[in-house]
Design a protein around this motif. Structure first.
Motif, short mmCIF file in Angstrom:
data_model
loop_
_atom_site.label_atom_id
_atom_site.label_comp_id
_atom_site.label_asym_id
_atom_site.label_seq_id
_atom_site.Cartn_x
_atom_site.Cartn_y
_atom_site.Cartn_z
N CYS A 5 0.86 -1.19 0.00
CA CYS A 5 0.00 0.00 0.00
C CYS A 5 0.90 1.25 0.00
O CYS A 5 1.82 1.34 0.82
N CYS A 8 0.21 3.19 3.76
CA CYS A 8 0.66 2.62 5.05
C CYS A 8 1.78 1.60 4.87
O CYS A 8 2.37 1.15 5.84
N CYS A 19 -7.03 -0.43 0.32
CA CYS A 19 -6.14 -1.10 1.27
C CYS A 19 -6.94 -1.59 2.48
O CYS A 19 -7.62 -0.81 3.14
N ALA A 21 -5.83 -2.45 5.28
CA ALA A 21 -5.23 -2.00 6.55
C ALA A 21 -5.60 -0.55 6.87
O ALA A 21 -6.01 -0.24 7.98
N CYS A 22 -5.46 0.36 5.90
CA CYS A 22 -5.68 1.78 6.21
C CYS A 22 -6.87 2.38 5.46
O CYS A 22 -7.22 3.54 5.68
ZN LIG Z 1 -2.74 1.02 3.53
#
Ligand SMILES: [Zn+2]
Length: 126
Positions: A5, A8, A19, A21-22
């Motif tokens: 990504c 992040c 993404c 995660a973020c």
């Molecule tokens: Zn990310």
């Protein structure tokens, strides 16, 4: 092939659009941010090796817009190896304009950091 990504720097699958995660929209992020921005965000990567590499590349490319981030990293001072690389990068970018941060770093409790700062100060003051 590994994909990361651009915001992040967590590893993501190639086909991922947002993404996990973020939550960043990867294609939109890519078009809004230039290479220097990506390197600056990589200075917060969870792997030390990636953080140090990003800082080093910023110094080699003399990325002016990264100086405030590099100074922040030196002041955090949490990782002496990252701090040394950041000092060299700031020195590459700023030359004699980086005296203040070098003087600050010359008082570091880490000898590797204070010695590097003193070495660079000696070069500048010659
Ligand atoms: Zn990310």
């Amino acid at each position: 092939m590994h994909f990361f990504c651009p915001s992040c720097w967590k590893e993501v699958r190639e086909e991922v659009i947002v993404c996990p995660a973020c939550g960043v929209d990867i294609a939109a992020y890519e078009s809004r941010h230039d290479f220097a921005d990506k390197l600056i965000s990589a200075t917060e990567h969870f792997e030390q090796e990636t953080r140090i590499r990003a800082v080093w590349i910023l110094g080699q490319r003399k990325e002016k817009k990264s100086v405030s981030k590099l100074i922040e990293l030196v002041r955090q001072g949490s990782d002496p190896f990252l701090t040394v690389t950041a000092l060299e990068a700031i020195y590459n970018i700023e030359g004699s304009e980086c005296l203040d941060i070098l003087k600050e770093a010359s008082h570091s409790l880490y000898p590797i950091v204070s010695n590097k700062a003193k070495t660079l100060l000696d070069i500048l003051e010659d």
